[in-house]
Design an enzyme around this catalytic site. Structure first.
Site, PDB file in Angstrom:
ATOM      1  N   ASP A 125       1.698  43.099  31.288  1.00  0.00           N
ATOM      2  CA  ASP A 125       3.165  43.901  32.393  1.00  0.00           C
ATOM      3  C   ASP A 125       2.476  43.648  33.666  1.00  0.00           C
ATOM      4  O   ASP A 125       4.021  43.457  33.714  1.00  0.00           O
ATOM      5  CB  ASP A 125       3.227  45.542  31.765  1.00  0.00           C
ATOM      6  CG  ASP A 125       1.885  45.767  31.366  1.00  0.00           C
ATOM      7  OD1 ASP A 125       1.143  45.329  31.761  1.00  0.00           O
ATOM      8  OD2 ASP A 125       1.331  46.804  31.025  1.00  0.00           O
ATOM      9  N   TYR A 171       0.224  32.724  17.128  1.00  0.00           N
ATOM     10  CA  TYR A 171       0.924  31.590  16.962  1.00  0.00           C
ATOM     11  C   TYR A 171       0.053  30.984  16.288  1.00  0.00           C
ATOM     12  O   TYR A 171       0.741  30.685  14.515  1.00  0.00           O
ATOM     13  CB  TYR A 171       0.683  30.831  18.099  1.00  0.00           C
ATOM     14  CG  TYR A 171       1.639  31.088  19.057  1.00  0.00           C
ATOM     15  CD1 TYR A 171       2.102  31.731  20.217  1.00  0.00           C
ATOM     16  CD2 TYR A 171       2.798  29.276  18.972  1.00  0.00           C
ATOM     17  CE1 TYR A 171       2.919  31.755  21.307  1.00  0.00           C
ATOM     18  CE2 TYR A 171       4.112  29.953  20.068  1.00  0.00           C
ATOM     19  CZ  TYR A 171       3.477  31.271  20.461  1.00  0.00           C
ATOM     20  OH  TYR A 171       4.650  30.449  21.362  1.00  0.00           O
ATOM     21  N   LYS A 219      -4.014  41.617  28.105  1.00  0.00           N
ATOM     22  CA  LYS A 219      -3.937  43.161  27.542  1.00  0.00           C
ATOM     23  C   LYS A 219      -4.832  43.884  27.148  1.00  0.00           C
ATOM     24  O   LYS A 219      -4.673  44.671  25.699  1.00  0.00           O
ATOM     25  CB  LYS A 219      -2.621  43.738  26.551  1.00  0.00           C
ATOM     26  CG  LYS A 219      -1.772  44.387  26.682  1.00  0.00           C
ATOM     27  CD  LYS A 219      -0.818  45.021  27.229  1.00  0.00           C
ATOM     28  CE  LYS A 219      -0.515  46.654  27.465  1.00  0.00           C
ATOM     29  NZ  LYS A 219       0.402  47.375  28.018  1.00  0.00           N
ATOM     30  N   ASP A 254       3.538  31.919  27.639  1.00  0.00           N
ATOM     31  CA  ASP A 254       4.365  31.321  26.721  1.00  0.00           C
ATOM     32  C   ASP A 254       5.580  32.066  27.402  1.00  0.00           C
ATOM     33  O   ASP A 254       6.280  31.637  28.060  1.00  0.00           O
ATOM     34  CB  ASP A 254       4.591  31.553  25.408  1.00  0.00           C
ATOM     35  CG  ASP A 254       6.001  30.624  25.109  1.00  0.00           C
ATOM     36  OD1 ASP A 254       6.637  29.628  25.207  1.00  0.00           O
ATOM     37  OD2 ASP A 254       6.639  32.081  24.210  1.00  0.00           O
ATOM     38  N   ASP A 303       8.464  31.197  31.215  1.00  0.00           N
ATOM     39  CA  ASP A 303       9.228  30.895  31.187  1.00  0.00           C
ATOM     40  C   ASP A 303       9.465  32.063  32.498  1.00  0.00           C
ATOM     41  O   ASP A 303      10.917  31.281  33.413  1.00  0.00           O
ATOM     42  CB  ASP A 303      10.411  31.361  29.726  1.00  0.00           C
ATOM     43  CG  ASP A 303      10.264  30.174  29.497  1.00  0.00           C
ATOM     44  OD1 ASP A 303       9.692  29.170  28.961  1.00  0.00           O
ATOM     45  OD2 ASP A 303      11.535  30.512  28.123  1.00  0.00           O
TER      46      ASP A 303
HETATM   47  C1  IPM Z   1       7.135  26.247  24.861  1.00  0.00           C
HETATM   48  C2  IPM Z   1       7.465  26.676  23.333  1.00  0.00           C
HETATM   49  C3  IPM Z   1       7.181  26.545  22.227  1.00  0.00           C
HETATM   50  C4  IPM Z   1       5.949  27.638  22.377  1.00  0.00           C
HETATM   51  C5  IPM Z   1       7.627  26.640  21.144  1.00  0.00           C
HETATM   52  C6  IPM Z   1       9.152  25.785  20.440  1.00  0.00           C
HETATM   53  C7  IPM Z   1       7.399  26.918  19.546  1.00  0.00           C
HETATM   54  O1  IPM Z   1       8.381  27.042  24.009  1.00  0.00           O
HETATM   55  O2  IPM Z   1       5.979  25.561  24.132  1.00  0.00           O
HETATM   56  O3  IPM Z   1       6.569  27.184  25.635  1.00  0.00           O
HETATM   57  O4  IPM Z   1       6.007  28.581  21.962  1.00  0.00           O
HETATM   58  O5  IPM Z   1       4.759  27.251  22.622  1.00  0.00           O
HETATM   59 MG    MG Z   2       8.111  28.017  25.630  1.00  0.00          MG
END
Ligand code: IPM
Ligand code: MG
Length: 359
Positions: free
Chosen positions: A223, A144, A191, A247, A251
């Site tokens: 993975d 990042y 990893k 990240d 999700d």
């Molecule tokens: C999160 C989001 C952000 C990230 C994006 C919007 C930059 O996906 O907070 O998880 O990747 O950190």
């Molecule tokens: Mg995210």
């Protein structure tokens, strides 16, 4: 004795506007019920800020952020940028900059399923029941923030994955401290079989682990972790991981909590705390009034607890969310085949139910 706090509200883009309004209303209600004084200020960030000022994070917002006790943030992003990767100024740059500038290196993402939502996930209820995971995602390093390059002829590009020892140490310590207050298990995800940055990560975590012999440490490749998370989420307690892997994994883990619309997060580090739902701006449903406000409301619960030390008030908010779900109320994202139609509601009706349950 009531406390007095300055809270910066940054609704941001898309459904951020709709859901953050409810987070703020919950804060105002708590202040009122428990005799606290919360001073609200508003700041701009993201696409809305680019449209108004040309910058994703105007200095005025950053100044207000530095001067506040906590920040409630909504979401960031707009379809326009997703469809045009060549645009130089992008909403997400605002979020990344504020994380870096405020030293918000530890992103806490608790994953816990409310029993009422066992049927809302696409994963089988018997796999999910009892799952309770706390992610520590490193937030100010990794690909990042490493150097980004594009060759002169623009035909190749790279993002540097870089970690420094101190960055791994400080987040590892935070994660271990948290593990001690939970089931004393920590899984570090990397990893290391391929990446040098991950080998440093693992080396440092192994060293810090020695300071916490009472916590059981496990190292897992990303993975495999992605697979185990869905196969048997209950095996995890605290998960410690870098920025990019965290990240993606969180999700995925949102499915363990029923929906992205349920997940709150806290970003902490040097000083001020930053609270936000993990969902994005969801432009496909923005403006329709159907977004789930619960992640923003649960982010407020984290703020009350972590930044202000108001544990009773924080629990009160979580209980109000729980009560609302128990009464059968659902936004679209957490409805299932058993939900009675008249209980499926929009953002404002759902937020209002939570407020009722707070009183
Ligand atoms: C999160 C989001 C952000 C990230 C994006 C919007 C930059 O996906 O907070 O998880 O990747 O950190
Ligand atoms: Mg995210």
């Amino acid at each position: 004795m009531g406390v007095e706090k300055k809270i910066l509200v940054i609704p941001g883009d898309g459904i951020g506007q709709e859901v953050t309004a409810w987070g703020q209303k919950v804060l105002a209600t708590i202040a009122n019920n428990y005799h606290h004084t919360f001073h609200f200020e508003e700041g701009m960030m993201g696409h809305v800020a680019i449209e108004a000022t040309g910058e994703p994070l105007p200095d005025s917002t950053l100044d207000k952020a530095r001067n506040s006790d906590a920040i409630l943030f909504g979401a960031i992003g707009h379809a326009k940028y997703d469809n045009d990767p060549t645009l130089k100024v992008r909403p997400e740059q605002g979020l990344l900059k504020i994380r870096k500038e405020l030293g918000l290196y530890a992103n806490l993402r608790p994953i816990k399923l409310f029993d009422e939502l066992l049927e809302a996930s696409s994963i089988k209820p018997e796999i999910l029941r009892g799952a309770d995971i706390l992610f520590f995602r490193e937030l100010t390093g990794d690909v990042y923030f490493g150097e980004k390059k594009r060759s002169e002829d623009r035909s190749s590009a790279s993002d540097l994955m870089i970690y420094h020892r101190y960055e791994v140490e400080r987040i590892a310590r935070k994660a271990y401290e948290a593990a001690r207050t939970r089931r004393s298990k920590l899984c570090s995800v990397d990893k290391a079989n391929v990446l040098e940055a991950s080998r440093l990560w693992r080396e440092v975590v192994q060293e810090i682990a020695k300071e916490y012999p009472d916590v059981e440490t496990e190292h897992m490749f990303i993975d495999n972790a992605a697979m185990q998370l869905i196969k048997d989420p209950k095996r995890f307690d605290v998960v410690l991981t870098g920025n990019l892997f965290g990240d993606i994994l969180t999700d995925e883990a949102s499915q363990i909590a029923g929906s992205m619309g349920m997940l709150a997060s806290a970003s902490v580090g040097d000083k001020v705390g930053f609270y936000e739902p993990i969902h994005g701006s969801a432009h496909d449903i923005a403006g329709k009034g159907i977004a789930n406000p619960l992640a923003s409301i649960l982010s407020v619960a984290l703020m009350l607890d972590i930044s202000f030390g108001l544990k009773t008030e924080s629990q009160r908010v979580i209980k109000a969310v729980e009560a609302t779900l128990r009464q059968g109320y659902r936004t679209m994202d957490i409805a299932n085949k058993h939900t009675v139609n008249e209980f499926i509601m929009g953002t404002d009706a759902m937020g209002a139910k939570v407020l009722e349950n707070l009183n």
